[in-house]
Scaffold this active site. Sequence first.
Site, PDB file in Angstrom:
ATOM      1  CG  ASN A   1      -2.169   1.163  -8.894  1.00  0.00           C
ATOM      2  OD1 ASN A   1      -3.301   0.884  -8.520  1.00  0.00           O
ATOM      3  ND2 ASN A   1      -1.251   0.241  -9.118  1.00  0.00           N
ATOM      4  CG  ASP A   2       2.363   2.576  -4.258  1.00  0.00           C
ATOM      5  OD1 ASP A   2       1.745   2.113  -3.279  1.00  0.00           O
ATOM      6  OD2 ASP A   2       3.600   2.502  -4.363  1.00  0.00           O
ATOM      7  CB  ILE A   3      -2.147   7.411  -2.740  1.00  0.00           C
ATOM      8  CG1 ILE A   3      -2.277   7.966  -4.166  1.00  0.00           C
ATOM      9  CG2 ILE A   3      -2.144   8.553  -1.727  1.00  0.00           C
ATOM     10  CD1 ILE A   3      -1.182   8.940  -4.564  1.00  0.00           C
ATOM     11  CG  ASN A   4       3.037   4.087  -0.102  1.00  0.00           C
ATOM     12  OD1 ASN A   4       3.726   5.017   0.319  1.00  0.00           O
ATOM     13  ND2 ASN A   4       3.491   3.243  -1.019  1.00  0.00           N
TER      14      ASN A   4
END
Length: 227
Positions: A148-151
């Site tokens: 949910n947070d592949i930055n």
Amino acid sequence: ENSLIEVQCMALNHVAAHAPEVAVPRVLKALDGSHFVSARDQGGEERLVWLITNLPGRLYAETSPQPPSLLREIGVTLATMDRALEGFTHPALRREIKWDLRRSGWVRDAIGLIDGDGRREIVERIISEFEGDLLGRLTALPTTAIHNDINDYNMLVDASTGEPRLSGIIDFGDMIESPAVAELAIAGAYAVLGQERPIEALAALVAGYDSVRPLSDEELALIYPLV
């Protein structure tokens, strides 16, 4: 909170067991066999302490170039990880957080903080399209556990041998149950940053993902507007 540490430890263990080829930190157990312990810091505050392994590489944000081959590899790795997480469940995955793509409408209340009528209108249009069309289609999809947070600060890249390769995925603290296409859209939003050919970059990421975890026509149609 205990549950937020517990869900990360359990998720990392689940990925290690079901997709050991995916480079995520490994959780090192305490001497008593637990995944995390309670300890007081110098100020007397009670803290939760857990230990994970260090991964090689530098932040994706600090990596240049970011060729299509790297983006394709990221797509393959994310799909492998998401497929491994399909059987993973935990109550903390169903908590309410702003970073759930399905809850993006909260930004409407903050539009007044944006300077410039033109910029504000762009965001208003995007939110209207999201609430009017995308949200219903997104919530109709089945959910699964996702990172949910592949930055660009949660991916590590190792270029020591020449061609840059993905060497790690870190920070599982925003994990939730959500449609898998949200994983890809979030990664895609960061993948296109600073790219001279953003659509080509996004296509490489999507092609890599689809080669491992095939996307439906509806998921493919949603990726670009969600990005």
